[in-house]
Design a protein around this motif. Structure first.
Motif, PDB file in Angstrom:
ATOM      1  N   ASP A 153     -22.708 -64.006  -3.404  1.00 50.09           N
ATOM      2  CA  ASP A 153     -21.568 -63.400  -4.102  1.00 50.09           C
ATOM      3  C   ASP A 153     -22.009 -62.120  -4.815  1.00 50.09           C
ATOM      4  O   ASP A 153     -22.703 -62.164  -5.822  1.00 50.09           O
ATOM      5  CB  ASP A 153     -21.001 -64.396  -5.117  1.00 50.09           C
ATOM      6  CG  ASP A 153     -19.720 -63.895  -5.781  1.00 50.09           C
ATOM      7  OD1 ASP A 153     -19.373 -62.706  -5.591  1.00 50.09           O
ATOM      8  OD2 ASP A 153     -19.072 -64.689  -6.486  1.00 50.09           O
ATOM      9  N   LEU A 154     -21.608 -60.987  -4.255  1.00 52.02           N
ATOM     10  CA  LEU A 154     -21.865 -59.686  -4.878  1.00 52.02           C
ATOM     11  C   LEU A 154     -20.549 -59.010  -5.268  1.00 52.02           C
ATOM     12  O   LEU A 154     -20.484 -57.785  -5.387  1.00 52.02           O
ATOM     13  CB  LEU A 154     -22.641 -58.769  -3.920  1.00 52.02           C
ATOM     14  CG  LEU A 154     -24.086 -59.146  -3.596  1.00 52.02           C
ATOM     15  CD1 LEU A 154     -24.688 -58.104  -2.638  1.00 52.02           C
ATOM     16  CD2 LEU A 154     -24.935 -59.228  -4.859  1.00 52.02           C
ATOM     17  N   THR A 155     -19.504 -59.809  -5.481  1.00 50.04           N
ATOM     18  CA  THR A 155     -18.196 -59.218  -5.754  1.00 50.04           C
ATOM     19  C   THR A 155     -18.192 -58.406  -7.045  1.00 50.04           C
ATOM     20  O   THR A 155     -17.491 -57.392  -7.142  1.00 50.04           O
ATOM     21  CB  THR A 155     -17.109 -60.300  -5.810  1.00 50.04           C
ATOM     22  OG1 THR A 155     -17.509 -61.348  -6.714  1.00 50.04           O
ATOM     23  CG2 THR A 155     -16.873 -60.902  -4.438  1.00 50.04           C
ATOM     24  N   SER A 156     -18.958 -58.837  -8.045  1.00 48.81           N
ATOM     25  CA  SER A 156     -19.003 -58.064  -9.294  1.00 48.81           C
ATOM     26  C   SER A 156     -19.657 -56.711  -9.064  1.00 48.81           C
ATOM     27  O   SER A 156     -19.283 -55.708  -9.689  1.00 48.81           O
ATOM     28  CB  SER A 156     -19.742 -58.845 -10.380  1.00 48.81           C
ATOM     29  OG  SER A 156     -21.070 -59.130  -9.996  1.00 48.81           O
ATOM     30  N   VAL A 157     -20.637 -56.663  -8.172  1.00 47.51           N
ATOM     31  CA  VAL A 157     -21.263 -55.385  -7.812  1.00 47.51           C
ATOM     32  C   VAL A 157     -20.284 -54.549  -7.001  1.00 47.51           C
ATOM     33  O   VAL A 157     -20.147 -53.335  -7.211  1.00 47.51           O
ATOM     34  CB  VAL A 157     -22.558 -55.617  -7.012  1.00 47.51           C
ATOM     35  CG1 VAL A 157     -23.161 -54.288  -6.565  1.00 47.51           C
ATOM     36  CG2 VAL A 157     -23.570 -56.394  -7.840  1.00 47.51           C
ATOM     37  N   GLY A 158     -19.594 -55.199  -6.072  1.00 48.96           N
ATOM     38  CA  GLY A 158     -18.662 -54.481  -5.216  1.00 48.96           C
ATOM     39  C   GLY A 158     -17.580 -53.755  -5.981  1.00 48.96           C
ATOM     40  O   GLY A 158     -17.098 -52.700  -5.553  1.00 48.96           O
ATOM     41  N   ARG A 159     -17.194 -54.308  -7.146  1.00 53.46           N
ATOM     42  CA  ARG A 159     -16.156 -53.643  -7.946  1.00 53.46           C
ATOM     43  C   ARG A 159     -16.619 -52.288  -8.463  1.00 53.46           C
ATOM     44  O   ARG A 159     -15.795 -51.438  -8.828  1.00 53.46           O
ATOM     45  CB  ARG A 159     -15.743 -54.543  -9.110  1.00 53.46           C
ATOM     46  CG  ARG A 159     -14.875 -55.727  -8.688  1.00 53.46           C
ATOM     47  CD  ARG A 159     -14.203 -56.388  -9.882  1.00 53.46           C
ATOM     48  NE  ARG A 159     -15.157 -57.072 -10.746  1.00 53.46           N
ATOM     49  CZ  ARG A 159     -15.535 -58.340 -10.584  1.00 53.46           C
ATOM     50  NH1 ARG A 159     -15.055 -59.053  -9.576  1.00 53.46           N
ATOM     51  NH2 ARG A 159     -16.381 -58.904 -11.429  1.00 53.46           N
ATOM     52  N   LEU A 160     -17.914 -52.076  -8.505  1.00 61.74           N
ATOM     53  CA  LEU A 160     -18.454 -50.788  -8.950  1.00 61.74           C
ATOM     54  C   LEU A 160     -18.587 -49.790  -7.802  1.00 61.74           C
ATOM     55  O   LEU A 160     -18.757 -48.593  -8.034  1.00 61.74           O
ATOM     56  CB  LEU A 160     -19.834 -50.987  -9.591  1.00 61.74           C
ATOM     57  CG  LEU A 160     -19.900 -51.894 -10.827  1.00 61.74           C
ATOM     58  CD1 LEU A 160     -21.358 -52.100 -11.238  1.00 61.74           C
ATOM     59  CD2 LEU A 160     -19.103 -51.292 -11.971  1.00 61.74           C
ATOM     60  N   LEU A 161     -18.514 -50.289  -6.568  1.00 59.04           N
ATOM     61  CA  LEU A 161     -18.756 -49.451  -5.398  1.00 59.04           C
ATOM     62  C   LEU A 161     -17.447 -48.909  -4.849  1.00 59.04           C
ATOM     63  O   LEU A 161     -17.089 -49.132  -3.691  1.00 59.04           O
ATOM     64  CB  LEU A 161     -19.515 -50.254  -4.343  1.00 59.04           C
ATOM     65  CG  LEU A 161     -20.810 -50.918  -4.819  1.00 59.04           C
ATOM     66  CD1 LEU A 161     -21.472 -51.695  -3.681  1.00 59.04           C
ATOM     67  CD2 LEU A 161     -21.777 -49.881  -5.393  1.00 59.04           C
ATOM     68  N   THR A 162     -16.716 -48.212  -5.691  1.00 58.45           N
ATOM     69  CA  THR A 162     -15.415 -47.665  -5.304  1.00 58.45           C
ATOM     70  C   THR A 162     -15.571 -46.429  -4.424  1.00 58.45           C
ATOM     71  O   THR A 162     -16.658 -45.881  -4.279  1.00 58.45           O
ATOM     72  CB  THR A 162     -14.608 -47.304  -6.556  1.00 58.45           C
ATOM     73  OG1 THR A 162     -15.368 -46.371  -7.342  1.00 58.45           O
ATOM     74  CG2 THR A 162     -14.320 -48.538  -7.391  1.00 58.45           C
ATOM     75  N   GLY A 163     -14.465 -46.011  -3.826  1.00 55.16           N
ATOM     76  CA  GLY A 163     -14.461 -44.793  -3.024  1.00 55.16           C
ATOM     77  C   GLY A 163     -14.688 -45.024  -1.551  1.00 55.16           C
ATOM     78  O   GLY A 163     -14.628 -44.083  -0.755  1.00 55.16           O
ATOM     79  N   SER A 164     -14.954 -46.274  -1.154  1.00 58.81           N
ATOM     80  CA  SER A 164     -15.156 -46.595   0.255  1.00 58.81           C
ATOM     81  C   SER A 164     -13.940 -47.325   0.793  1.00 58.81           C
ATOM     82  O   SER A 164     -13.328 -48.156   0.100  1.00 58.81           O
ATOM     83  CB  SER A 164     -16.399 -47.476   0.428  1.00 58.81           C
ATOM     84  OG  SER A 164     -16.468 -47.992   1.743  1.00 58.81           O
ATOM     85  N   ALA A 165     -13.601 -47.066   2.046  1.00 61.44           N
ATOM     86  CA  ALA A 165     -12.483 -47.766   2.682  1.00 61.44           C
ATOM     87  C   ALA A 165     -12.734 -49.262   2.783  1.00 61.44           C
ATOM     88  O   ALA A 165     -11.800 -50.046   2.915  1.00 61.44           O
ATOM     89  CB  ALA A 165     -12.245 -47.196   4.079  1.00 61.44           C
ATOM     90  N   LEU A 166     -13.990 -49.680   2.679  1.00 62.38           N
ATOM     91  CA  LEU A 166     -14.316 -51.092   2.805  1.00 62.38           C
ATOM     92  C   LEU A 166     -14.120 -51.862   1.504  1.00 62.38           C
ATOM     93  O   LEU A 166     -13.931 -53.083   1.525  1.00 62.38           O
ATOM     94  CB  LEU A 166     -15.763 -51.272   3.277  1.00 62.38           C
ATOM     95  CG  LEU A 166     -16.006 -51.213   4.792  1.00 62.38           C
ATOM     96  CD1 LEU A 166     -15.533 -49.906   5.389  1.00 62.38           C
ATOM     97  CD2 LEU A 166     -17.473 -51.457   5.105  1.00 62.38           C
ATOM     98  N   THR A 167     -14.168 -51.158   0.370  1.00 59.95           N
ATOM     99  CA  THR A 167     -14.106 -51.844  -0.927  1.00 59.95           C
ATOM    100  C   THR A 167     -12.986 -51.338  -1.831  1.00 59.95           C
ATOM    101  O   THR A 167     -12.754 -51.927  -2.888  1.00 59.95           O
ATOM    102  CB  THR A 167     -15.437 -51.672  -1.676  1.00 59.95           C
ATOM    103  OG1 THR A 167     -15.723 -50.269  -1.835  1.00 59.95           O
ATOM    104  CG2 THR A 167     -16.581 -52.333  -0.929  1.00 59.95           C
TER     105      THR A 167
END
Length: 215
Positions: free
Chosen positions: A45-59
């Motif tokens: 689970d890296l969802t908390s990290v993923g919330r910081l990785l904005t600007g990508s069509a994937l996230t």
């Protein structure tokens, strides 16, 4: 890649990552692939990290997934910053804890133009980092492997067919629906890879009768 490793006689620990990607359905497909190999499968689970990785069509829901063949511009919108390094850090840590002699990732030649963490220079640098960061704790001869680093998607389809990979269980689409959309960049390249490889494509696509691979 999992089937390639199994064919080498490797004992597998398969690791997938939930980083908030819109195509989380790929995690279920990864689980099903692991079951066909009778391999242990962990979802990190890296969802908390993923919330910081904005600007990508994937996230980022505000960034559309590009359709058709990728161009340098459209492909850039699918870059998730530092994604492979983050995943490799977790995988290497798990490998050290398990006493494994290698970590492998499925990067390939088609990603080299835009994705910096899919290039040979990245792999070489990361392999050195892993050895320095875990000096004294790694199994002798530990390696970071990327068996398809210089392979095209068509090359990978040919190899996978020879290994008996159940293509119907694999996933490519970035749009996050229950069925491959057939028109996004990854679907377009998936369809084309099967065609170039001369291997029947069992994938079910939305509106398959209308979605033609662009030439």
């Amino acid at each position: 890649m999992a089937y390639w490793l199994a064919d080498q006689g490797s004992e597998l620990l398969l690791v997938s990552f939930d980083y908030g990607q819109r195509h989380r359905i790929e995690l279920d497909h990864a689980r099903r692939i692991a079951e066909t190999l009778n391999a242990r499968h962990e979802i990190v689970d890296l969802t908390s990290v993923g919330r910081l990785l904005t600007g990508s069509a994937l996230t980022d829901a505000n960034v559309p997934v590009p359709d058709g063949h990728y161009t340098d511009v459209s492909m850039r919108s699918t870059v998730v910053p530092n994604r492979n390094a983050l995943m490799l850090d977790v995988a290497v840590g798990a490998a050290v804890a398990a006493g494994a002699d290698a970590v492998a990732l499925g990067i390939h030649a088609g990603d080299h133009p835009i994705y910096p963490d899919c290039r040979p220079a990245f792999l070489d640098a990361y392999a050195r980092l892993a050895k320095v960061a875990n000096e004294g704790f790694l199994v002798a001869g530990f390696r970071v492997l990327a068996p398809f680093l210089r392979s095209s998607k068509a090359d990978i389809v040919r190899t996978a067919a020879a290994l008996g990979v159940p293509f119907e269980l694999t996933w490519s689409c970035y749009k996050g629906g229950p069925t491959h959309c057939g028109v996004c960049g990854t679907c377009t390249e998936r369809r084309e890879a099967f065609d170039l490889a001369g291997v029947p494509d069992p994938t079910i696509y939305v509106g398959a009768e209308d979605a033609e691979v662009s030439q």
